[in-house]
Design a protein around this motif. Structure first.
Motif, mmCIF file in Angstrom:
data_model
loop_
_atom_site.group_PDB
_atom_site.id
_atom_site.type_symbol
_atom_site.label_atom_id
_atom_site.label_comp_id
_atom_site.label_asym_id
_atom_site.label_seq_id
_atom_site.Cartn_x
_atom_site.Cartn_y
_atom_site.Cartn_z
ATOM 1 N N HIS A 12 0.841 -1.202 0.000
ATOM 2 C CA HIS A 12 0.000 0.000 0.000
ATOM 3 C C HIS A 12 0.877 1.254 0.000
ATOM 4 O O HIS A 12 1.317 1.722 1.042
ATOM 5 C CB HIS A 12 -0.914 -0.011 1.243
ATOM 6 C CG HIS A 12 -1.977 1.049 1.240
ATOM 7 N ND1 HIS A 12 -3.325 0.762 1.184
ATOM 8 C CD2 HIS A 12 -1.892 2.396 1.283
ATOM 9 C CE1 HIS A 12 -4.020 1.876 1.203
ATOM 10 N NE2 HIS A 12 -3.164 2.896 1.267
ATOM 11 N N HIS A 14 1.221 4.983 -2.287
ATOM 12 C CA HIS A 14 0.798 5.874 -3.378
ATOM 13 C C HIS A 14 2.055 6.436 -4.022
ATOM 14 O O HIS A 14 2.893 7.004 -3.327
ATOM 15 C CB HIS A 14 -0.075 6.998 -2.830
ATOM 16 C CG HIS A 14 -1.309 6.503 -2.140
ATOM 17 N ND1 HIS A 14 -2.529 6.407 -2.781
ATOM 18 C CD2 HIS A 14 -1.510 6.035 -0.882
ATOM 19 C CE1 HIS A 14 -3.425 5.908 -1.939
ATOM 20 N NE2 HIS A 14 -2.834 5.676 -0.776
ATOM 21 N N PHE A 92 0.055 2.516 -6.015
ATOM 22 C CA PHE A 92 -1.171 3.040 -6.624
ATOM 23 C C PHE A 92 -0.794 4.107 -7.641
ATOM 24 O O PHE A 92 0.008 4.993 -7.354
ATOM 25 C CB PHE A 92 -2.070 3.657 -5.542
ATOM 26 C CG PHE A 92 -2.497 2.671 -4.497
ATOM 27 C CD1 PHE A 92 -3.164 1.504 -4.842
ATOM 28 C CD2 PHE A 92 -2.235 2.900 -3.155
ATOM 29 C CE1 PHE A 92 -3.559 0.584 -3.880
ATOM 30 C CE2 PHE A 92 -2.633 1.989 -2.180
ATOM 31 C CZ PHE A 92 -3.293 0.830 -2.543
ATOM 32 N N HIS A 192 -9.622 1.462 -0.630
ATOM 33 C CA HIS A 192 -9.521 2.142 0.664
ATOM 34 C C HIS A 192 -10.891 2.140 1.342
ATOM 35 O O HIS A 192 -11.888 2.517 0.711
ATOM 36 C CB HIS A 192 -9.119 3.603 0.474
ATOM 37 C CG HIS A 192 -7.668 3.837 0.198
ATOM 38 N ND1 HIS A 192 -7.049 3.375 -0.927
ATOM 39 C CD2 HIS A 192 -6.712 4.489 0.910
ATOM 40 C CE1 HIS A 192 -5.771 3.739 -0.901
ATOM 41 N NE2 HIS A 192 -5.535 4.425 0.206
ATOM 42 N N HIS A 216 -6.326 -0.010 4.598
ATOM 43 C CA HIS A 216 -6.587 0.352 5.997
ATOM 44 C C HIS A 216 -7.575 -0.640 6.637
ATOM 45 O O HIS A 216 -7.162 -1.612 7.222
ATOM 46 C CB HIS A 216 -7.060 1.806 6.152
ATOM 47 C CG HIS A 216 -6.065 2.798 5.660
ATOM 48 N ND1 HIS A 216 -4.919 3.085 6.363
ATOM 49 C CD2 HIS A 216 -6.005 3.550 4.528
ATOM 50 C CE1 HIS A 216 -4.207 3.977 5.686
ATOM 51 N NE2 HIS A 216 -4.838 4.268 4.564
ATOM 52 N N ASP A 273 1.889 3.868 3.122
ATOM 53 C CA ASP A 273 0.878 4.762 2.565
ATOM 54 C C ASP A 273 1.522 5.894 1.741
ATOM 55 O O ASP A 273 1.607 5.786 0.530
ATOM 56 C CB ASP A 273 0.004 5.326 3.696
ATOM 57 C CG ASP A 273 -1.418 5.643 3.273
ATOM 58 O OD1 ASP A 273 -1.770 5.338 2.125
ATOM 59 O OD2 ASP A 273 -2.178 6.189 4.095
HETATM 60 ZN ZN LIG Z 1 -3.641 4.953 1.023
#
Ligand SMILES: [Zn+2]
Length: 329
Positions: A12, A14, A92, A192, A216, A273
């Motif tokens: 996970h 970004h 992502f 998410h 999450h 994240d």
């Molecule tokens: Zn995220």
């Protein structure tokens, strides 16, 4: 001790959120863009709360203007990940930030990023796969253009589809069309949910979007029946404890539900994240898990195994990463 050199898998992350601040400052300078307001005195990213974070994030993204910038971004992010022991990563990617959702423009961006991923694999020994995400606060119509980009460019590198952005905008079912399109094309699904939304948001996401993984998902812990259902269905949570604590999604490491979820049989993994935005790294996540919960190499090997099984990659890649883990753990 630090777990910096311990091998890690991250599911996970970004891509733009992994951009080192110095990299973004460099791009801004090259292009004559004034974004000094998004940095604090130490040169890190500065913002007040989650909504402000999203605006700072988007301001940082204004410096990323073409495929060449994204090629350099992938290299900068993966070099940082690899220096924290990450050997496999999924990131992502948002066509909304790469050509505004136009398919031909997206292909150019993707080509540059795929080249960079191959170079990073050679230079830093890290493998990357891409998950195309629609941006929730851009609405269901824009989500369809992201899903179309995902369907048209799925393959060895693009393996999944998901949704990021402001969780409280709209309901999961509003985006079902895009998720159905992606799933039917064979893309793996994550979404998410339960970072800001309650157990109902997690339950609706499971019902309407049918994800294999949830980004999450921590607020599911407020409903133990739901926790048991997640465990039973084998849905994997991409938990980002440092991010949750930094953004006050939970009060503290002590109050974080990751232990409860894990103890109740939920498959949990650990990720960063948007690491520089939340002043964290994969090393720091592992070090904090060790310091706060007493987790050790047995726990971390289990996290890696869960992440490996939940990875959106082909069998050959999974076997290759498994061998690397075996050799390094
Ligand atoms: Zn995220």
């Amino acid at each position: 001790m630090s777990y910096r050199s311990y091998p890690k898998l991250e599911l996970h992350l970004h891509l733009e959120g992994g951009a080192p601040p110095a990299f973004i400052r460099g791009l801004a300078k090259e292009k004559g863009i004034d974004i000094h307001k998004i940095f604090d005195e130490q040169g890190g990213y500065a913002y007040r709360d989650f909504d402000h974070f999203l605006r700072v994030y988007e301001a940082a993204c204004t410096t990323l203007q073409g495929p060449e910038d994204f090629r350099r971004l992938v290299l900068a992010v993966l070099e940082e990940s690899a220096s924290n022991g990450v050997i496999y990563s999924e990131t992502f990617l948002s066509p909304d930030f790469c050509g505004g959702g136009d398919l031909e423009a997206w292909r150019d961006y993707l080509g540059a990023m795929t080249d960079a991923a191959a170079q990073a694999e050679r230079d830093f020994g890290i493998t990357l796969k891409g998950i195309i995400t629609c941006i929730r606060h851009n609405g269901p119509e824009q989500a369809k253009t992201a899903a179309r980009c995902a369907v048209e460019t799925k393959g060895d590198f693009i393996t999944g589809f998901g949704m990021a952005g402001a969780e409280m905008m709209g309901r999961p079912g509003d985006f079902a069309y895009s998720f159905d399109m992606a799933r039917e094309a064979g893309l793996r699904i994550t979404c998410h949910a339960g970072e800001w939304g309650g157990p109902d948001m997690v339950a609706d996401t499971i019902r309407d979007l049918r994800p294999e993984r949830i980004g999450h998902g921590i607020n599911a812990a407020k409903d133990l029946a739901l926790v048991d259902e997640i465990a039973e269905q084998g849905i994997v949570l991409e938990v980002c404890p440092g991010s949750n604590v930094f953004l006050n999604a939970v009060e503290s490491w002590e109050a974080h539900p990751i232990r409860l979820l894990r103890d109740r049989g939920v498959k949990v993994t650990v990720s960063t994240d948007d690491p520089p935005f939340f002043h964290t790294t994969m090393t720091r996540e592992y070090d904090m898990l060790a310091e706060k919960y007493g987790w050790d190499e047995t726990d971390f090997a289990a996290l890696n195994q869960t992440a490996l099984e939940a990875a959106f990659c082909d069998v050959a890649t999974r076997e290759r990463i498994a061998k690397k883990l075996e050799a390094a753990q």
